[in-house]
Design an enzyme around this catalytic site. Sequence first.
Site, PDB file in Angstrom:
ATOM      1  N   CYS A   9       0.740  -1.177   0.027  1.00 32.39           N
ATOM      2  CA  CYS A   9      -0.057  -0.068  -0.156  1.00 32.39           C
ATOM      3  C   CYS A   9       0.898   1.339  -0.009  1.00 32.39           C
ATOM      4  CB  CYS A   9      -1.008   0.019   1.263  1.00 32.39           C
ATOM      5  SG  CYS A   9      -0.147   0.420   2.870  1.00 32.39           S
ATOM      6  N   THR A  10       0.318   2.434  -0.197  1.00 35.69           N
ATOM      7  CA  THR A  10       0.985   3.526  -0.143  1.00 35.69           C
ATOM      8  C   THR A  10       1.789   3.752   1.068  1.00 35.69           C
ATOM      9  OG1 THR A  10      -1.048   4.534  -1.218  1.00 35.69           O
ATOM     10  CG2 THR A  10       0.597   6.008  -0.615  1.00 35.69           C
TER      11      THR A  10
END
Length: 102
Positions: A9-10
């Site tokens: 994820c980011t």
Amino acid sequence: MKIVGIAACTAGIAHTYIAKEKLMQAGVDCGHQIHIETQGLAGTQDALTQQEIDEADVVIIAADIKVNGRDRFKNKKVVEVPTGLVVKSPNKLVKKLEEVKV
């Protein structure tokens, strides 16, 4: 079916690990062998081996960012989805992977 993949994820924290756990549970519940590598702030964890990749029927990339090592999956069926989809609907995603394998 043998499934391998990457979760990232980011931020590389929460959604990465939640997506991994949800995928792993959904895969096992459906009777599949599954191994998910994570990429994030802590670097790469649970790295996939080349043998696991070679033996895999399908590759899942659950990511919101660019992942490293995509070239390892050359000539494999690859399904890419955002981590949020995995968190919300892991069982539906595994069913979709079953369809991709056919």
